[in-house]
Design an enzyme around this catalytic site. Structure first.
Site, mmCIF file in Angstrom:
data_model
loop_
_atom_site.group_PDB
_atom_site.id
_atom_site.type_symbol
_atom_site.label_atom_id
_atom_site.label_comp_id
_atom_site.label_asym_id
_atom_site.label_seq_id
_atom_site.Cartn_x
_atom_site.Cartn_y
_atom_site.Cartn_z
ATOM 1 N N VAL A 152 0.839 -1.201 0.000
ATOM 2 C CA VAL A 152 0.000 0.000 0.000
ATOM 3 C C VAL A 152 0.874 1.252 0.000
ATOM 4 C CG1 VAL A 152 -1.800 1.294 1.201
ATOM 5 C CG2 VAL A 152 -1.899 -1.207 1.136
ATOM 6 N N ASP A 153 1.921 1.259 0.816
ATOM 7 C CA ASP A 153 2.859 2.387 0.810
ATOM 8 C C ASP A 153 3.474 2.583 -0.574
ATOM 9 O OD1 ASP A 153 2.702 3.453 3.345
ATOM 10 O OD2 ASP A 153 4.365 2.301 4.159
ATOM 11 N N LEU A 154 3.945 1.502 -1.159
ATOM 12 C CA LEU A 154 4.625 1.596 -2.453
ATOM 13 C C LEU A 154 3.669 2.069 -3.540
ATOM 14 C CD1 LEU A 154 6.744 -1.669 -2.215
ATOM 15 C CD2 LEU A 154 7.580 0.679 -2.016
#
Length: 390
Positions: free
Chosen positions: A182-184
């Site tokens: 999700v961060d990436l």
């Protein structure tokens, strides 16, 4: 060349951890000048997220080494240590913002407003500024004031509800991905938004405020699984390594290990059946079409789990290649970086740091066509502040 597409663009990076730094590393890879503002004496939290660490030579002045985590998302940036909570520090950042094209931050909603570093204040100083805020839940709504990490959103956004072994199987239950997906993905959406805002600014002369939320990205990341639910009204279930819309499309065990069979259409399935000695299945109404195979997957899986162990991986994969059957290996990291195609694509790049020496990194996939080139390494904390007398 693409790696100089953003030459002349100045980015003020107030972000930390992964989503924001992933975005600003993309911008640096594309030629932008990125100044990373870090907390004095501490820096980005990920500087301490180890081991492993790339250690500085003993006795090196002002060098504490770099964590591998920090290395993965901070190359090509300059580091300056500024405490924005002090009047002097806030003034320094406002001056940097006055000269910047892009500002990226991922603080809780309202944090920077307390110090005169919010978009409205900085827009008055620099109307051309593209100001990107990355938060867990967005700038408004009932949860806007709450923090959040990738793991939380893998669960909250639905990803973990259908990731993992199926109920009733050993090890069943929700499972996160092995990387902060999700961060990436948020970093990639943020990169696209910044580039679009810069393109729009080129036409209008005006900057932009960008509100990117990890929750939004986590929900969007469900892609076909979300669409399946919205169309059918049925929530996807955990299915291990199987694909929800294609079959057979999963991991099978051979005589000496595992491989991925990835059948995407009926023609490929017919070719697979010939290779496997199961030609009759290609015309069997239970299996001849993808929809039928999905409906009868348990029975099909049972047949395939019996046939795959009759040969080793090399035998299967040679036959698959000859017949045009899609398949894939399951590599360890060692095997990934020893693979000839990975080497051919020059995916491992190195930068030379004046103190730390060789810093290995993964090249940006956007730059695969540009050939190998020298990369700027990730910075030590306040490396450029010290260098410039800050």
């Amino acid at each position: 060349m693409l790696h100089q597409a953003l030459a002349g663009i100045k980015v003020l990076d107030l972000s930390r951890i992964l989503a924001g730094p992933w975005c600003t590393q993309n911008l640096a890879d594309l030629g932008a000048e990125v100044t990373k503002v870090e907390r004095p004496g501490h820096g980005d939290d990920t500087r301490g997220w180890g081991p492993p660490y790339l250690q500085a030579p003993e006795g090196a002045d002002g060098a504490d080494g770099l964590s591998a985590y920090f290395i993965c998302c901070n190359r090509g940036k300059q580091s300056v240590a500024i405490d924005y909570a002090t009047p002097e520090g806030a003034a320094q950042i406002r001056e940097l913002a006055r000269q910047a094209d892009v500002l990226v931050e991922n603080y809780k909603v309202g944090t920077l407003r307390r110090y005169g570093l919010d978009y409205d204040t900085l827009k008055a100083l620099n109307p051309r500024l593209v100001y990107l805020s990355i938060t867990g839940f967005g700038q408004s709504g009932p949860m806007a004031d709450k923090p959040g990490y990738d793991y939380v959103f893998q669960g909250m956004g639905g990803l973990m509800s259908y990731t993992g072994h199926a109920d009733g199987e050993p090890g069943a239950g929700p499972l996160r991905t092995g990387v902060a997906v999700v961060d990436l993905t948020t970093g990639m959406y943020a990169t696209s938004a910044v580039l679009a805002a810069l393109l729009r600014r080129h036409a209008t002369g005006a900057g932009e405020y960008l509100d990117i939320a990890l929750l939004d990205v986590a929900v969007a990341l469900n892609a076909n699984q979300a669409s399946n639910y919205l169309v059918s009204g049925k929530a996807p279930q955990r299915s291990g390594n199987a694909h929800p819309n294609c079959a057979p499309y999963e991991v099978f065990r051979c005589a000496d290990g595992y491989l991925i069979l990835a059948i995407g259409n009926d023609t490929q399935f017919a070719r697979f059946c010939e290779v496997a000695g199961l030609g009759v299945l290609a015309t069997d109404t239970r299996y001849a079409t993808n929809s039928a195979r999905i409906a009868n997957l348990p029975a099909l899986r049972k047949l395939l789990t019996e046939v795959f162990p009759t040969r080793d991986r090399q035998s299967w994969t040679q036959a698959f290649d000859a017949a045009g059957v899609p398949w894939g290996p399951i590599h360890s990291m060692e095997e990934v970086f020893a693979h000839p195609q990975v080497a051919h694509r020059q995916l491992v790049q190195e930068a030379e740091h004046p103190v730390l020496g060789r810093v290995p990194m993964i090249r940006n996939p956007m730059l695969a066509g540009s050939g190998a080139r020298a990369l700027a390494p990730p910075p030590l904390l306040d490396e450029h502040g010290r260098r410039n007398g800050g």
